[in-house]
Scaffold this active site. Structure first.
Site, PDB file in Angstrom:
ATOM      1  CG  ASP A  45      -3.488  -7.794   8.593  1.00 22.82           C
ATOM      2  OD1 ASP A  45      -3.815  -6.800   9.059  1.00 22.82           O
ATOM      3  OD2 ASP A  45      -2.722  -7.961   7.804  1.00 22.82           O
ATOM      4  NE  ARG A  56       2.073  -3.639  12.448  1.00 19.94           N
ATOM      5  CZ  ARG A  56       2.006  -3.857  11.067  1.00 19.94           C
ATOM      6  NH1 ARG A  56       1.502  -2.744  10.257  1.00 19.94           N
ATOM      7  NH2 ARG A  56       2.419  -4.948  10.585  1.00 19.94           N
ATOM      8  CG  HIS A  82       5.628  -9.041   8.043  1.00 17.53           C
ATOM      9  ND1 HIS A  82       6.725  -8.073   7.544  1.00 17.53           N
ATOM     10  CD2 HIS A  82       4.608  -8.180   8.177  1.00 17.53           C
ATOM     11  CE1 HIS A  82       6.411  -7.030   7.301  1.00 17.53           C
ATOM     12  NE2 HIS A  82       5.073  -7.006   7.744  1.00 17.53           N
ATOM     13  CG  HIS A 125      -0.784  -5.284   2.290  1.00 15.69           C
ATOM     14  ND1 HIS A 125      -0.315  -4.945   3.094  1.00 15.69           N
ATOM     15  CD2 HIS A 125      -0.992  -4.136   1.216  1.00 15.69           C
ATOM     16  CE1 HIS A 125       0.019  -3.936   3.499  1.00 15.69           C
ATOM     17  NE2 HIS A 125      -0.005  -3.173   2.334  1.00 15.69           N
ATOM     18  CB  SER A 130      -1.040   0.095   0.988  1.00 18.33           C
ATOM     19  OG  SER A 130      -0.436  -0.221   2.435  1.00 18.33           O
TER      20      SER A 130
HETATM   21  N1  HAX Z   1       1.211 -19.601   6.034  1.00 25.14           N
HETATM   22  C1  HAX Z   1       1.743 -20.776   5.139  1.00 25.14           C
HETATM   23  N2  HAX Z   1       2.616 -20.483   4.262  1.00 25.14           N
HETATM   24  C2  HAX Z   1       3.447 -19.329   4.386  1.00 25.14           C
HETATM   25  C3  HAX Z   1       2.967 -18.483   5.367  1.00 25.14           C
HETATM   26  C4  HAX Z   1       2.079 -18.691   5.987  1.00 25.14           C
HETATM   27  N3  HAX Z   1       1.309 -17.857   7.088  1.00 25.14           N
HETATM   28  N4  HAX Z   1       3.867 -17.419   5.335  1.00 25.14           N
HETATM   29  C5  HAX Z   1       4.866 -17.630   4.449  1.00 25.14           C
HETATM   30  N5  HAX Z   1       4.689 -18.786   3.886  1.00 25.14           N
HETATM   31  C6  HAX Z   1       5.224 -19.651   2.755  1.00 25.14           C
HETATM   32  C7  HAX Z   1       5.225 -18.574   1.380  1.00 25.14           C
HETATM   33  O1  HAX Z   1       4.017 -18.727   0.714  1.00 25.14           O
HETATM   34  C8  HAX Z   1       6.281 -19.267   0.722  1.00 25.14           C
HETATM   35  O2  HAX Z   1       5.909 -20.382   0.133  1.00 25.14           O
HETATM   36  P1  HAX Z   1       6.363 -20.723  -1.378  1.00 25.14           P
HETATM   37  O3  HAX Z   1       7.948 -20.868  -1.213  1.00 25.14           O
HETATM   38  O4  HAX Z   1       5.873 -21.947  -1.694  1.00 25.14           O
HETATM   39  O5  HAX Z   1       5.941 -19.691  -2.274  1.00 25.14           O
HETATM   40  C9  HAX Z   1       7.284 -19.455   1.731  1.00 25.14           C
HETATM   41  O6  HAX Z   1       6.400 -19.450   3.087  1.00 25.14           O
HETATM   42  C10 HAX Z   1       8.302 -18.518   2.069  1.00 25.14           C
HETATM   43  O7  HAX Z   1       7.517 -17.133   2.114  1.00 25.14           O
HETATM   44  P2  HAX Z   1       8.421 -16.056   3.183  1.00 25.14           P
HETATM   45  O8  HAX Z   1       9.511 -15.667   2.482  1.00 25.14           O
HETATM   46  O9  HAX Z   1       8.384 -16.304   4.351  1.00 25.14           O
HETATM   47  O10 HAX Z   1       7.135 -14.749   3.170  1.00 25.14           O
HETATM   48  P3  HAX Z   1       6.972 -13.826   2.026  1.00 25.14           P
HETATM   49  O11 HAX Z   1       7.911 -12.724   2.346  1.00 25.14           O
HETATM   50  O12 HAX Z   1       7.117 -14.430   0.599  1.00 25.14           O
HETATM   51  O13 HAX Z   1       5.262 -13.397   2.052  1.00 25.14           O
HETATM   52  C11 HAX Z   1       3.643 -12.823   3.471  1.00 25.14           C
HETATM   53  C12 HAX Z   1       5.118 -12.405   3.224  1.00 25.14           C
HETATM   54  C13 HAX Z   1       3.201 -11.754   4.769  1.00 25.14           C
HETATM   55  C14 HAX Z   1       2.728 -12.787   2.106  1.00 25.14           C
HETATM   56  C15 HAX Z   1       3.237 -14.375   3.957  1.00 25.14           C
HETATM   57  O14 HAX Z   1       4.021 -14.737   5.189  1.00 25.14           O
HETATM   58  C16 HAX Z   1       1.819 -14.813   3.810  1.00 25.14           C
HETATM   59  O15 HAX Z   1       1.108 -15.033   3.051  1.00 25.14           O
HETATM   60  N6  HAX Z   1       1.262 -14.659   5.262  1.00 25.14           N
HETATM   61  C17 HAX Z   1      -0.259 -15.009   5.230  1.00 25.14           C
HETATM   62  C18 HAX Z   1      -1.034 -13.867   4.914  1.00 25.14           C
HETATM   63  C19 HAX Z   1      -0.894 -12.521   5.654  1.00 25.14           C
HETATM   64  O16 HAX Z   1      -1.060 -12.870   7.153  1.00 25.14           O
HETATM   65  N7  HAX Z   1      -0.663 -11.613   5.417  1.00 25.14           N
HETATM   66  C20 HAX Z   1      -0.694  -9.888   6.000  1.00 25.14           C
HETATM   67  C21 HAX Z   1       0.972  -9.650   6.277  1.00 25.14           C
HETATM   68  C22 HAX Z   1       1.151  -8.614   7.011  1.00 25.14           C
HETATM   69  C23 HAX Z   1       0.413  -7.204   6.037  1.00 25.14           C
HETATM   70  O17 HAX Z   1       0.999  -6.932   5.303  1.00 25.14           O
HETATM   71  N8  HAX Z   1      -0.619  -6.811   6.620  1.00 25.14           N
HETATM   72  O18 HAX Z   1      -1.269  -5.785   6.005  1.00 25.14           O
END
Ligand code: HAX
Length: 432
Positions: free
Chosen positions: A372, A326, A317, A271, A241
């Site tokens: 979140d 937070r 994250h 996000h 964002s």
């Molecule tokens: N559940 C399952 N798998 C997860 C995970 C979770 N909560 N968090 C990360 N992973 C997985 C990723 O999908 C990725 O899988 P692949 O190798 O198959 O692609 C692997 O672990 C490595 O990811 P990472 O390097 O640890 O995490 P990223 O930086 O790529 O992504 C995210 C960060 C926040 C998008 C990720 O942790 C996620 O999808 N979390 C769940 C959704 C979520 O809570 N989003 C909100 C984040 C905070 C925010 O921005 N708030 O607005």
């Protein structure tokens, strides 16, 4: 000129000089290298943009102009009789870098009240779309609709010098922030409360009024809104964002175009939309098992989610490598005000259950909860049960941070963004 605007104006000259001399004297100094994995992997960790208002440390969490969340809770002004910091205070801090006094925040409250009414044409646009349109779509559309009144766009058309950009940008930002609680509440009441609307109370602050216009009378909900709107406001510049707002702004688009674009990014499930996904997921497990599940049942549910190829919402994250402060601030609020709430008990149990499971799965770099994972259970407790709406609260708060930075970006004359893209063929050619 308001004292906030005067204060900001007094900071521009020294900051411009500082940035100018850094770029002139040390512009060639390298601050980041980029690997192939980073080019394919969302540019994680590449230092290539400037964001003045906050900074995120993987282990410590967010600092807003140098202050942690507990420090903000201690040092920012409160509403009369309240204990939580008010959003007007974080706006003043992010914009100026200084802590506000009680009078400083009162002036912002008054200014936002003066500018807060929604024009009729905006209501007409919102009335024209189906009530079951997702609230984030309505919110983004509402912000974009207001673009018609952009002072920045008008001044740009008339011709203005670069040195003046910050001034109409400041005016647009003040007008836009002032209207967000009324816009968000209008969407909420139209979508879920039979189109019955509640007027703002001139005696209340921005967050208190937001709570009132949503329709929750409980004073503790007002406190929750104040805390919520402060802690979601900024998370440095690289998140979707913030970066989207910044990127669109770099083309000299006005605040309305920029924020609307930023909100579209916030509406993604990885996000900001994760807050609604968390509650949906928690309610699913409670419904399936008929109440508060045991830890063993929660473990099975988490593995089911993972094994079906989905993420556990609210965990992980891109930058943080520990529990999001937070999340902790919201957990402390819940422990103080609603320790026996059933959904909070599930959220607490997940805090114990999920990290070891994510560690065992071995994919996520950070097994800990993010912001979140917690917010939905607080909102639900006070009666805001329509979780598709939750990201709108996040968006109104995030506007404070990204729009403060937008004013600074224009004041410092930051350039239009144009990083270099490459093809896979080009990358393959680099490998010797
Ligand atoms: N559940 C399952 N798998 C997860 C995970 C979770 N909560 N968090 C990360 N992973 C997985 C990723 O999908 C990725 O899988 P692949 O190798 O198959 O692609 C692997 O672990 C490595 O990811 P990472 O390097 O640890 O995490 P990223 O930086 O790529 O992504 C995210 C960060 C926040 C998008 C990720 O942790 C996620 O999808 N979390 C769940 C959704 C979520 O809570 N989003 C909100 C984040 C905070 C925010 O921005 N708030 O607005």
């Amino acid at each position: 000129m308001s004292s906030l605007k005067e204060k900001l104006a007094s900071k521009l000259g020294p900051m411009r000089e500082k940035v100018g001399s850094i770029v002139k004297g040390h512009g060639d100094l390298k601050i980041s290298d980029v690997s192939i994995a980073q080019a394919y992997g969302g540019m994680r960790g590449v230092k290539c943009m400037v964001w003045e208002t906050s900074a995120l440390d993987p282990m410590e969490g967010i600092r807003f102009r140098g202050f942690t969340i507990p420090e903000l809770q201690e040092k920012l002004p409160k509403a009369p009789g309240g204990e939580e910091p008010i959003p007007e205070g974080i706006f003043y801090l992010l914009l100026t870098g200084d802590l506000p006094t009680e009078d400083d925040v009162k002036e912002i409250t008054a200014e936002w009240q003066k500018r807060g009414a929604l024009p009729k044409y905006l209501i007409d646009v919102l009335k024209a779309i189906p009530k079951d349109t997702h609230p984030m779509t309505q919110f983004s559309l509402g912000i974009l609709t207001l673009q018609k009144d952009s002072i920045y766009a008008q001044k740009y058309r008339e011709g203005m010098s670069k040195m003046e950009y910050w001034d109409p940008m400041y005016e647009d930002v003040m007008n836009l922030l002032a209207k967000l609680p009324a816009l968000a509440s209008y969407i909420y009441r139209r979508s879920y409360k039979k189109d019955k609307h509640i007027p703002a109370d001139p005696k209340l602050d921005w967050g208190g009024n937001f709570a009132k216009m949503i329709g929750v009378e409980d004073e503790t909900f007002k406190e929750l809104m104040r805390l919520y709107l402060v802690i979601h406001s900024d998370h440095e510049g690289g998140n979707v964002s913030a970066h989207t707002t910044h990127l669109v702004g770099s083309a000299l688009s006005d605040a309305y175009y920029c924020l609307s674009a930023g909100m579209n990014g916030l509406a993604g499930p990885l996000h900001g939309l994760a807050n609604q996904e968390v509650l949906r997921w928690v309610m699913d497990v409670m419904e399936k098992l008929g109440g508060v599940p045991t830890k063993e049942q929660l473990k099975d549910f988490c593995w089911e989610t993972l094994n079906s190829g989905q993420v556990i919402p609210g965990y992980g994250h891109a930058v943080l490598r520990k529990t999001d402060p937070r999340y902790t601030a919201q957990r402390e609020f819940a422990l103080k005000h609603m320790p026996d709430d059933e959904i909070f008990q599930v959220v607490s149990a997940l805090y114990e259950v999920v990290p070891p499971i994510l560690e065992e799965q071995g994919k996520a770099k950070n097994p800990w909860p993010n912001v979140d994972a917690h917010s939905g259970c607080l909102l639900y407790h006070y009666g805001v049960k329509e979780y598709d709406f939750y990201t709108v609260f996040f968006g109104a708060s995030r506007a404070i941070g990204v729009l403060s930075q937008l004013i600074w970006s224009r004041a410092l004359g930051l350039s239009i963004e144009r990083p270099k893209s490459v093809t896979t063929e080009w990358i393959a050619g680099q490998i010797k």
